[in-house]
Scaffold this motif. Structure first.
Motif, PDB file in Angstrom:
ATOM      1  N   VAL A 113       0.894  -1.038   0.063  1.00  0.00           N
ATOM      2  CA  VAL A 113       0.160  -0.091  -0.013  1.00  0.00           C
ATOM      3  C   VAL A 113       0.787   1.166  -0.200  1.00  0.00           C
ATOM      4  O   VAL A 113       0.707   2.169  -0.625  1.00  0.00           O
ATOM      5  N   TYR A 114       1.745   1.377   0.621  1.00  0.00           N
ATOM      6  CA  TYR A 114       2.498   2.579   0.899  1.00  0.00           C
ATOM      7  C   TYR A 114       3.287   2.648  -0.364  1.00  0.00           C
ATOM      8  O   TYR A 114       3.800   3.700  -0.796  1.00  0.00           O
ATOM      9  N   GLY A 115       3.976   1.677  -1.064  1.00  0.00           N
ATOM     10  CA  GLY A 115       4.741   1.789  -2.270  1.00  0.00           C
ATOM     11  C   GLY A 115       3.830   2.173  -3.358  1.00  0.00           C
ATOM     12  O   GLY A 115       4.394   2.973  -4.186  1.00  0.00           O
ATOM     13  N   THR A 116       2.719   1.660  -3.258  1.00  0.00           N
ATOM     14  CA  THR A 116       1.612   2.245  -4.293  1.00  0.00           C
ATOM     15  C   THR A 116       1.360   3.753  -4.146  1.00  0.00           C
ATOM     16  O   THR A 116       1.365   4.636  -5.031  1.00  0.00           O
ATOM     17  N   ILE A 117       1.134   4.113  -2.787  1.00  0.00           N
ATOM     18  CA  ILE A 117       0.979   5.470  -2.622  1.00  0.00           C
ATOM     19  C   ILE A 117       2.077   6.579  -3.089  1.00  0.00           C
ATOM     20  O   ILE A 117       1.962   7.731  -3.604  1.00  0.00           O
ATOM     21  N   THR A 118       3.430   5.978  -2.659  1.00  0.00           N
ATOM     22  CA  THR A 118       4.539   6.944  -2.792  1.00  0.00           C
ATOM     23  C   THR A 118       5.232   6.641  -4.174  1.00  0.00           C
ATOM     24  O   THR A 118       6.348   7.318  -4.362  1.00  0.00           O
ATOM     25  N   SER A 119       4.751   5.641  -5.101  1.00  0.00           N
ATOM     26  CA  SER A 119       5.422   5.236  -6.164  1.00  0.00           C
ATOM     27  C   SER A 119       6.838   5.077  -6.055  1.00  0.00           C
ATOM     28  O   SER A 119       7.907   5.307  -6.583  1.00  0.00           O
ATOM     29  N   SER A 120       7.115   4.244  -4.692  1.00  0.00           N
ATOM     30  CA  SER A 120       8.579   3.654  -4.423  1.00  0.00           C
ATOM     31  C   SER A 120       8.741   2.145  -4.686  1.00  0.00           C
ATOM     32  O   SER A 120       7.533   1.693  -5.027  1.00  0.00           O
ATOM     33  N   SER A 121       9.800   1.778  -4.911  1.00  0.00           N
ATOM     34  CA  SER A 121       9.898   0.541  -5.008  1.00  0.00           C
ATOM     35  C   SER A 121       9.623  -0.669  -4.042  1.00  0.00           C
ATOM     36  O   SER A 121      10.037  -0.486  -2.796  1.00  0.00           O
ATOM     37  N   ILE A 122       8.625  -1.249  -4.264  1.00  0.00           N
ATOM     38  CA  ILE A 122       8.101  -2.250  -3.260  1.00  0.00           C
ATOM     39  C   ILE A 122       9.226  -3.409  -2.788  1.00  0.00           C
ATOM     40  O   ILE A 122       9.389  -3.759  -1.646  1.00  0.00           O
ATOM     41  N   GLY A 123       9.943  -3.754  -3.859  1.00  0.00           N
ATOM     42  CA  GLY A 123      11.045  -4.604  -3.676  1.00  0.00           C
ATOM     43  C   GLY A 123      12.223  -4.100  -2.728  1.00  0.00           C
ATOM     44  O   GLY A 123      12.610  -4.716  -1.722  1.00  0.00           O
ATOM     45  N   ASP A 124      12.487  -2.820  -2.802  1.00  0.00           N
ATOM     46  CA  ASP A 124      13.376  -2.212  -1.999  1.00  0.00           C
ATOM     47  C   ASP A 124      12.894  -1.976  -0.498  1.00  0.00           C
ATOM     48  O   ASP A 124      13.541  -2.123   0.680  1.00  0.00           O
ATOM     49  N   LEU A 125      11.575  -1.932  -0.341  1.00  0.00           N
ATOM     50  CA  LEU A 125      10.639  -1.901   0.945  1.00  0.00           C
ATOM     51  C   LEU A 125      10.788  -3.034   1.636  1.00  0.00           C
ATOM     52  O   LEU A 125      11.042  -3.235   2.744  1.00  0.00           O
ATOM     53  N   PRO A 172       5.187  14.319   1.814  1.00  0.00           N
ATOM     54  CA  PRO A 172       5.596  15.462   1.090  1.00  0.00           C
ATOM     55  C   PRO A 172       6.582  16.259   2.135  1.00  0.00           C
ATOM     56  O   PRO A 172       7.815  16.851   1.446  1.00  0.00           O
ATOM     57  N   VAL A 173       6.310  16.483   3.339  1.00  0.00           N
ATOM     58  CA  VAL A 173       7.469  17.072   4.077  1.00  0.00           C
ATOM     59  C   VAL A 173       8.497  16.215   4.239  1.00  0.00           C
ATOM     60  O   VAL A 173       9.666  16.894   4.235  1.00  0.00           O
ATOM     61  N   ALA A 174       8.495  15.035   4.389  1.00  0.00           N
ATOM     62  CA  ALA A 174       9.583  14.229   4.529  1.00  0.00           C
ATOM     63  C   ALA A 174      10.523  14.334   3.333  1.00  0.00           C
ATOM     64  O   ALA A 174      11.695  14.390   3.394  1.00  0.00           O
ATOM     65  N   GLU A 175       9.770  14.146   2.129  1.00  0.00           N
ATOM     66  CA  GLU A 175      10.576  14.326   0.964  1.00  0.00           C
ATOM     67  C   GLU A 175      11.206  15.985   0.804  1.00  0.00           C
ATOM     68  O   GLU A 175      12.555  15.789   0.344  1.00  0.00           O
ATOM     69  N   SER A 176      10.705  16.958   1.201  1.00  0.00           N
ATOM     70  CA  SER A 176      11.114  18.329   1.225  1.00  0.00           C
ATOM     71  C   SER A 176      12.490  18.361   2.086  1.00  0.00           C
ATOM     72  O   SER A 176      13.244  19.052   2.128  1.00  0.00           O
ATOM     73  N   LEU A 177      12.335  17.415   3.470  1.00  0.00           N
ATOM     74  CA  LEU A 177      13.589  17.274   4.074  1.00  0.00           C
ATOM     75  C   LEU A 177      14.633  16.483   3.901  1.00  0.00           C
ATOM     76  O   LEU A 177      15.788  16.183   4.649  1.00  0.00           O
ATOM     77  N   GLY A 178      14.609  15.604   2.504  1.00  0.00           N
ATOM     78  CA  GLY A 178      15.587  14.649   2.181  1.00  0.00           C
ATOM     79  C   GLY A 178      15.594  13.282   2.906  1.00  0.00           C
ATOM     80  O   GLY A 178      16.715  12.783   2.880  1.00  0.00           O
ATOM     81  N   ILE A 179      14.487  12.867   3.454  1.00  0.00           N
ATOM     82  CA  ILE A 179      14.335  11.596   3.919  1.00  0.00           C
ATOM     83  C   ILE A 179      14.252  10.613   3.092  1.00  0.00           C
ATOM     84  O   ILE A 179      13.363  10.767   2.012  1.00  0.00           O
ATOM     85  N   ASN A 180      14.964   9.514   3.150  1.00  0.00           N
ATOM     86  CA  ASN A 180      14.867   8.447   2.187  1.00  0.00           C
ATOM     87  C   ASN A 180      13.195   7.882   2.223  1.00  0.00           C
ATOM     88  O   ASN A 180      12.902   7.662   3.548  1.00  0.00           O
ATOM     89  N   VAL A 181      12.744   7.643   1.012  1.00  0.00           N
ATOM     90  CA  VAL A 181      11.438   6.973   0.770  1.00  0.00           C
ATOM     91  C   VAL A 181      11.200   5.745   1.644  1.00  0.00           C
ATOM     92  O   VAL A 181      10.440   5.518   2.274  1.00  0.00           O
ATOM     93  N   ILE A 182      12.328   4.882   1.302  1.00  0.00           N
ATOM     94  CA  ILE A 182      12.252   3.545   1.988  1.00  0.00           C
ATOM     95  C   ILE A 182      12.370   3.620   3.651  1.00  0.00           C
ATOM     96  O   ILE A 182      11.605   2.876   4.130  1.00  0.00           O
TER      97      ILE A 182
END
Length: 421
Positions: free
Chosen positions: A157-169, A345-355
């Motif tokens: 669910v998280y990977g779908t929302i953030t368009s991140s790699s589910i495999g890396d998660l 979006p706030v985390a992304e603006s602070l440079g936090i890794n999506v994984i």
């Protein structure tokens, strides 16, 4: 005013006992009416939320988990774990941890892990003189490995929302899951000596160990196939979920022959109900979150937090605290879909890794399954053990503290989440 109506309506509906999914959808519809937008937007957003191939992994993993439980795969994993560590003091506690870790790599669901492993192990533990509250407490906490060790429904669910790699998660979840399992084992070692837990007098021979390994070989191969397919790039998470379902069906029906055809319909119906509940929450939560962003509340939140000049670590700690609070009264999937579009979006603006952020979201939601009043793991453990939630909560305290310390390490040190990426 829009935010007040949206959140106020949602909280009011929860207080009067409206199911979470319906409360999210109704609050969204009322707010749309207030700002003079067509209520049909709700149905459009619900359709958009479910129009994703990644979401299809959820019903497949739910069905695969039920097939494994009914088809004898889970029992053979428990037997194998017992042949390895069942003979030491408190051995069945280690069996429970290992079994939950293995089943977590098959089902991706915390309550499913609690029920599947608890129904097999708990009666035997009580029969051998293990303390009831401690046994039930470990079951509730070790079941929390389900959404952490891949595959994980909440990570999908998280990977779908953030368009991140589910495999890396999944890779990050593997490290976190092993850390949690090790800490639970260490806590069990200390408690077994302090509280003088039973020690089995049975000593399995090498032949008996080999026999248990042979019987469990096909069961153990399932997580290897699923995770190997994902990490090698041969399968997407959705495809791996479908493969897991087919494999569990073939092994349970034709090889182990413990899943007769007349039980298949019940397994499919139960899986459909469980999947529908999760998907409905995802759908209405998405509409709720979209309105939150559309009304400008999300940007206001970003501007406010940025004005505080927080460091990435400080923000992660705040997010962890917020998610832990929400997790005490909201189901994990709902919390993820509701808050991630606002917080990421706030985390992304602070440079936090999506994984790294995904592991924070996933583990905090799992901790919520162990803390009342929602506490689905406690409900599941109570249904298996027939103990009250208060008794189980008391028994889980030392294991819960260990789980929480691992979570704190992961929040503060991103390396634990990204070391395999």
């Amino acid at each position: 005013m829009t935010a007040l109506i949206l959140f106020g309506g949602f909280i009011l509906l929860l207080i009067i006992g409206v199911p979470i999914a319906l409360a999210l959808g109704a609050a969204t519809a009322v707010t749309l009416f207030y700002i003079d937008m067509p209520v049909t937007v709700v149905s459009q957003r619900i359709f958009t939320a479910l129009d994703s191939s990644g979401i299809m992994a959820i019903p497949f993993f739910v069905l695969a988990g039920n097939l494994m439980t009914q088809g004898g795969i889970s029992r053979r994993i428990v037997d194998l774990a017992n042949s390895v560590v069942g003979g030491v003091r408190g051995g069945l506690f280690y069996v429970m941890i290992i079994s939950c870790a293995f089943f977590a790599a098959l089902s991706g669901s915390a309550p499913a892990t609690v029920i599947a492993i608890g129904s097999m192990l708990y009666p035997e533990m009580i029969k051998r003189g293990y303390p009831k509250e401690r046994s039930a407490g470990l079951l509730a906490v070790a079941g929390g490995l389900g959404p952490i060790i891949p595959p994980s429904i909440i990570m999908v669910v998280y990977g779908t929302i953030t368009s991140s790699s589910i495999g890396d998660l999944f890779k990050g979840g593997l490290v976190a899951g092993i850390m949690i399992a090790v800490v639970l084992a260490v806590v069990s070692i200390g408690l077994s000596r302090k509280e003088n837990w039973p020690k089995s007098t049975e000593h399995l021979s090498f032949f008996e160990f080999c026999n248990a390994s042979w019987k469990a070989a096909l069961a153990v191969m399932l997580p290897v196939i699923v995770l190997g397919g994902i990490y090698s790039g041969l399968l997407t998470p959705t495809e791996s979920a479908a493969v897991a379902t087919v494999y569990a069906f073939i092994v349970g029906v034709f090889v182990y022959k413990e899943l007769p055809y007349n039980k298949l319909w019940n397994v499919i119906v139960d899986s459909g109900r469980g999947s529908a509940m999760v998907l409905f929450i995802i759908a209405t939560s998405t509409a709720f979150s979209w309105l939150f962003t559309y009304a400008g509340i999300s940007q206001t939140l970003i501007d406010l937090i940025n004005s505080w000049s927080l460091s990435a670590t400080a923000y992660c700690l705040i997010v962890a605290f917020v998610l832990l609070i929400f997790g005490t009264f909201l189901e994990g999937i709902a919390t993820c879909v509701l808050l991630v579009p606002l917080l990421w979006p706030v985390a992304e603006s602070l440079g936090i890794n999506v994984i790294h952020f995904g592991l924070i979201v996933s583990i905090s939601n799992v901790i919520g399954t162990m803390t009342p009043p929602v506490a689905v793991n406690l409900f599941a453990a109570s249904s298996v053990t027939k103990l009250s939630m208060g008794q189980i909560a008391k028994g889980e305290i030392p294991f819960f503290i260990g789980y929480g310390l691992v979570f704190l390490l992961i929040v503060i040190f991103p390396w634990f989440s990204t070391c395999l990426i």
